[in-house]
Motif scaffolding. Structure first.
Motif, PDB file in Angstrom:
ATOM      1  N   UNK A 177       3.516  43.206  14.479  1.00 29.93           N
ATOM      2  CA  UNK A 177       2.268  43.948  14.713  1.00 29.93           C
ATOM      3  C   UNK A 177       1.638  44.284  13.367  1.00 29.93           C
ATOM      4  N   UNK A 178       0.966  43.321  12.743  1.00 25.79           N
ATOM      5  CA  UNK A 178       0.417  43.554  11.388  1.00 25.79           C
ATOM      6  C   UNK A 178      -0.876  44.369  11.407  1.00 25.79           C
ATOM      7  N   UNK A 194      -5.503  49.216   4.056  1.00 26.93           N
ATOM      8  CA  UNK A 194      -4.118  49.606   3.826  1.00 26.93           C
ATOM      9  C   UNK A 194      -3.399  49.614   5.171  1.00 26.93           C
ATOM     10  N   UNK A 195      -2.164  50.098   5.162  1.00 25.47           N
ATOM     11  CA  UNK A 195      -1.365  50.124   6.383  1.00 25.47           C
ATOM     12  C   UNK A 195      -0.378  51.277   6.314  1.00 25.47           C
ATOM     13  N   UNK A 196       0.114  51.654   7.459  1.00 25.02           N
ATOM     14  CA  UNK A 196       1.181  52.643   7.550  1.00 25.02           C
ATOM     15  C   UNK A 196       2.485  51.890   7.787  1.00 25.02           C
ATOM     16  N   UNK A 197       3.360  51.935   6.814  1.00 26.15           N
ATOM     17  CA  UNK A 197       4.676  51.308   6.962  1.00 26.15           C
ATOM     18  C   UNK A 197       5.600  51.813   5.862  1.00 26.15           C
ATOM     19  N   UNK A 207      -0.949  37.285   3.987  1.00 24.05           N
ATOM     20  CA  UNK A 207       0.351  37.737   4.497  1.00 24.05           C
ATOM     21  C   UNK A 207       0.225  39.072   5.211  1.00 24.05           C
ATOM     22  N   UNK A 208      -0.586  39.976   4.653  1.00 29.61           N
ATOM     23  CA  UNK A 208      -0.788  41.289   5.268  1.00 29.61           C
ATOM     24  C   UNK A 208      -1.327  41.148   6.684  1.00 29.61           C
ATOM     25  N   UNK A 209      -2.340  40.298   6.851  1.00 22.19           N
ATOM     26  CA  UNK A 209      -2.999  40.234   8.162  1.00 22.19           C
ATOM     27  C   UNK A 209      -2.291  39.304   9.144  1.00 22.19           C
ATOM     28  N   UNK A 251       2.594  43.901   2.963  1.00 25.60           N
ATOM     29  CA  UNK A 251       3.582  42.862   3.255  1.00 25.60           C
ATOM     30  C   UNK A 251       4.679  42.774   2.205  1.00 25.60           C
ATOM     31  N   UNK A 252       4.427  43.240   0.993  1.00 23.06           N
ATOM     32  CA  UNK A 252       5.442  43.142  -0.071  1.00 23.06           C
ATOM     33  C   UNK A 252       6.513  44.207   0.173  1.00 23.06           C
ATOM     34  N   UNK A 253       7.725  43.755   0.472  1.00 29.24           N
ATOM     35  CA  UNK A 253       8.824  44.673   0.793  1.00 29.24           C
ATOM     36  C   UNK A 253       9.918  44.680  -0.268  1.00 29.24           C
ATOM     37  N   UNK A 254      10.032  43.593  -1.046  1.00 33.22           N
ATOM     38  CA  UNK A 254      11.143  43.451  -2.001  1.00 33.22           C
ATOM     39  C   UNK A 254      10.601  42.944  -3.331  1.00 33.22           C
TER      40      UNK A 254
END
Length: 634
Positions: A274-275, A299-302, A377-379, A442-445
């Motif tokens: 669910x992006x 932006x996003x909430x994550x 990648x985000x969307x 989308x960047x997690x690591x």
């Protein structure tokens, strides 16, 4: 009307000169249809957009001279920006040597506006850049992988202005160069010199928004916004932020720049499934409510973190829930553009293929892509494991006293010894990368080192990386020398996945298979160097055999996942250079049906973690070849 159309076409062709791709080189479908008048025409910075901007991509004059030469008196011809001179799509096809300088020139048509500053933006130039406008030096930059900007207002005159660049690119040494090499072979590719991402210009108010930074609190549904401002401060200045999703406004707030926190009712969180992204209008106002500057962003909430499962293994969590990240090693090389994708459409095609085949992550391997890659990648909902661009020094020069033995996750590692200036530049470029991408949901690591390539001062760099962005996980050296720092211990093994699960050194780290697979399958007519190809393991005799091998590796990964492994990276998205182990050919032809791949991947992704430990014997580690991998003949 027909005569007018012919006249416009002829005028366009004249404006584009005699540009054409270098002959005899492999082209992607997008490179074959490239319109030089519209090369990378999209807005280059999705998270800080203004209405008015000027794209400077297109045909520029270029020249190649000695490293210490002054500006050339004559120009060698035209080059299509943003493609490097070594690429086919540049129209040049020439190598830039370490003892040479690369020069560019073009005109700028600018009308200065009172109360506004003119900014010249370079998304990436490899490697040392000096810029003049109307023979006045306006700035210098060292580093080949992230954006930089010069304020050229004071150097401009009304009408046509002359822009000149000089670039030095040694490619190797302590310079961060990723897979580039002066002598391409095996896994090492062509050099990429000079401009290789979009060049553009904009005019901004005297007091303006220079960058935005976001924070996320999912438990309270809060999206924090902070702006870095340029120019002289204005009395009473503050921000007004309006958020919407799917065209519906969900919040608005005004406040001082340091304290803007937007509370969103019924927050929709970002995940690969669910992006959800929030569109943002950010306005800078003075004390009387007058709008000084306005930009669009998103932006996003994550939140990404880690937790222990019932067996005591640390697992990656997204928004408080365990998530298994399964993706490909994504190197981002193209036969016609080299490090520069022929177009965003081409770049997006790779990502859609991965999404459609059931992967939820890419490991962006020793390369920083154009900003629009991360927007895509985000969307789309593709998590990103982002490597720092690597340097080979630190692994392969033990005889010269530069580096220790590569111990490959074994006990008692020894760090390389880098000169202080080289280390400081490494840290500077790492921080630039993080600053550039830190707002991408989308960047997690973050991955500071790949294997032991340039690995040095590991504990110091790991502590720096974790402190510089505590909101993400750090894999300090994927497949490299293991030091107890960061969050992730990453093992590389080809072709089948493995991890030394019984080694107590890794009990306080998330266990991942950082590289695996690499099964080759050459497709005749779609190979860059058919006389010398390579992959991992013996070449399968048929596509059916390739499918069996892929399925068996995924089955072994399933057992590792149950035993505590939390992520895995398959090598790789596409063939590149001499490597034929991609899921796509180098020119992006699928080798296997997407439906078949998705079926296998979906079955794996549906595998629950645990609940009981089954010991998996450690396998001998076979990592990426370091210098001269054995060629496998087609």
């Amino acid at each position: 009307m027909k005569l007018l159309s012919i006249f416009l076409l002829l005028s366009l062709q004249a404006a584009m000169g005699d540009w054409k791709p270098v002959e005899g080189k492999m082209l992607t479908p997008w490179g074959a249809k490239l319109d030089p008048a519209a090369a990378w025409a999209e807005y280059p910075r999705p998270q800080l957009q203004r209405k008015d901007w000027t794209n400077l991509n297109g045909l520029w004059s270029y020249a190649i001279a000695g490293k210490d030469s002054s500006k050339p008196e004559t120009w060698a011809g035209e080059i299509l920006i943003p493609f490097c001179p070594e690429s086919s799509l540049s129209g040049v096809g020439k190598l830039i040597e370490p003892d040479q300088s690369l020069w560019y020139q073009r005109s700028l048509s600018v009308k200065p506006v009172a109360g506004k500053r003119t900014l010249l933006h370079f998304e990436a130039v490899d490697y040392e850049t000096t810029v003049w406008v109307n023979d006045k030096e306006v700035g210098r930059h060292v580093g080949g992988n992230t954006p930089f900007t010069f304020d050229i207002t004071s150097a401009l005159s009304s009408g046509d202005n002359k822009l000149v660049l000089r670039v030095f690119d040694a490619t190797e040494g302590y310079q961060l160069h990723g897979k580039q090499s002066l002598k391409p072979r095996g896994i090492w590719c062509s050099r990429v010199s000079g401009i290789w991402q979009t060049v553009w210009m904009e005019q901004v108010p005297e007091r303006s928004i220079e960058r935005l930074d976001f924070t996320s609190n999912i438990s309270e549904g809060k999206l924090g916004v902070k702006a870095a401002l340029a120019g002289k401060a204005v009395a009473g200045e503050h921000l007004r932020v309006t958020a919407s999703i799917s065209g519906k406004q969900v919040g608005r707030i005004e406040g001082k720049n340091e304290n803007v926190s937007l509370v969103i009712a019924e927050p929709q969180l970002w995940t690969p499934e669910t992006p959800n992204l929030y569109d943002l209008d950010v306005e800078l106002l003075d004390g009387k409510g007058k709008v000084l500057d306005t930009v669009k962003s998103y932006s996003a909430l994550r939140e990404v973190s880690k937790t222990r499962d019932a067996m005591g293994n640390l697992r990656i969590t997204l928004n408080g829930k365990p998530i298994f990240l399964f993706g490909t090693l994504d190197q981002g090389w193209w036969p016609d553009g080299l490090l520069t994708p022929p177009s965003e459409e081409a770049m997006l095609s790779d990502l859609k293929f991965l999404k459609d085949t059931g992967f939820n992550m890419v490991r962006k391997h020793v390369k920083v892509e154009p900003a629009r890659f991360y927007w895509d990648c985000d969307r789309l909902g593709i998590a990103v494991w982002q490597d720092q661009v690597s340097c080979s020094l630190g692994s392969y020069s033990e005889a010269a006293g530069i580096a220790p033995k590569w111990t490959r996750m074994q006990p008692n590692p020894v760090d390389a010894n880098w000169p202080p200036a080289a280390h400081d530049q490494w840290v500077l470029e790492y921080k630039r990368m993080v600053d550039h991408l830190r707002n991408s949901p989308s960047v997690l690591i973050w991955g500071p080192f790949n294997e032991a390539w340039g690995q040095h001062q590991t504990m110091e760099i790991g502590a720096m990386a974790s402190a510089y962005d505590p909101t993400r996980l750090v894999s300090i050296a994927s497949g490299g020398n293991f030091w107890p720092v960061g969050d992730i211990a990453s093992n590389h093994n080809y072709p089948d996945p493995s991890f030394p699960l019984r080694d107590d050194r890794f009990k306080d780290f998330i266990k991942v298979v950082g590289e695996m697979g690499g099964y080759g399958w050459p497709v005749t007519g779609h190979i860059e160097a058919p006389d010398k190809i390579m992959a991992y393991g013996a070449m399968p005799r048929s596509l059916d055999e390739w499918k069996i091998r892929y399925t068996q590796s995924v089955d072994k990964l399933t057992a590792l996942r149950r035993d505590g492994v939390s992520a895995a990276v398959y090598t790789q998205t596409t063939d590149m250079w001499n490597e034929v182990n991609g899921l796509l050919t180098y020119d992006r032809l699928p080798k296997v049906e997407s439906s078949w791949l998705k079926q296998v991947n979906d079955k794996f992704m549906a595998t629950p973690d645990g609940p009981k430990i089954r010991t998996s014997p450690a396998r001998p580690v076979q990592t990426e070849p370091t210098l001269e991998p054995s060629a496998i003949q087609n």
